[in-house]
Write an enzyme that holds these catalytic residues in place. Sequence first.
Site, PDB file in Angstrom:
ATOM      1  CD  GLU A  64      -2.817   1.182   2.427  1.00 21.95           C
ATOM      2  OE1 GLU A  64      -4.045   1.762   2.656  1.00 21.95           O
ATOM      3  OE2 GLU A  64      -1.888   0.716   3.722  1.00 21.95           O
TER       4      GLU A  64
ATOM      5  CE  LYS B 238      -7.975   1.987   3.106  1.00 19.45           C
ATOM      6  NZ  LYS B 238      -6.673   2.369   3.761  1.00 19.45           N
TER       7      LYS B 238
ATOM      8  CB  CYS C 274      -4.950  -1.495   3.326  1.00 21.14           C
ATOM      9  SG  CYS C 274      -3.757  -1.101   4.874  1.00 21.14           S
TER      10      CYS C 274
END
Length: 284
Positions: free
Chosen positions: A17, A94, A131
């Site tokens: 990330e 995300k 993530c």
Amino acid sequence: MISAAALCGVNIICFQEAFTMPFAFCTRERLPWIELAESAETGPTTTFLQEIARMNDMVIVSPILERDETHGDILWNTAVVISNSGQVLGKSRKNHIPRVGDFNESTYYMESNLGHPVFETKFGKIGINICYGRHHPQNWMMYGLNGAEIVFNPSATVGELSEPLWPIEARCAAVANHYFTCAINRVGTEVFPNEFTSGDKKPAHKDFGHFYGSSYIAAPDGSRTPGLSRIDDGLLVAEVDLNLCRQVQDHWGFRMTQRLDLYVSELKEVIEPNFRPNIIRENK
């Protein structure tokens, strides 16, 4: 320097990330970190990696901090997918933003508005679950429903926050969704000039803690590779047989028995303001 990356069959590589910069957005310091945000399509990181992808006949998944110049310079936590031809195939953002301890990212970038795109590449259909999204089973599920054969999870997470969950989540997702998962985490510690607090009544501090690495790849049958180091930079290389996705699906049949119709009906009720849990109690 590569802190952590997964390389599938030498044809697809995914970095950690925000691999081009320190992971610092969720401290109280916006500057100078925020100045490193760039365009997903034309920024310097993408431009550089396009040539690398073309030269090496390789698909590259490049997590960056995106500055969306078309929509008022909004910031997103984004992974750019670069085709082996060197073209920008698309991007994934995300979906879930943490608000846990030091990792309060809601003041830095927005939740994705792109859903769960899957990119058909020369080497397989891939999705990117960035993530914190790994903590949400529905997030993993949607990439599978959209046809993913490999789902990458580029992360930057510390031991105190999530390490007990790390060996479990991506592996469970691979089994439940009949695809390969690549759990990628960085190593090291970021130390910042100014102390910051976490709103937990503990003393102010200058670092998040140790990013524990331990990257691994899991298969749809539940097998997995050994993990990378907890303390050293590393590159994990694995050859994956995408035929295993269908073989496991035919054997276990989770997709066939998942009853989406049942859940979509009940989920519609759950999101209504007047929803009450379906709990049956004894009359008194």
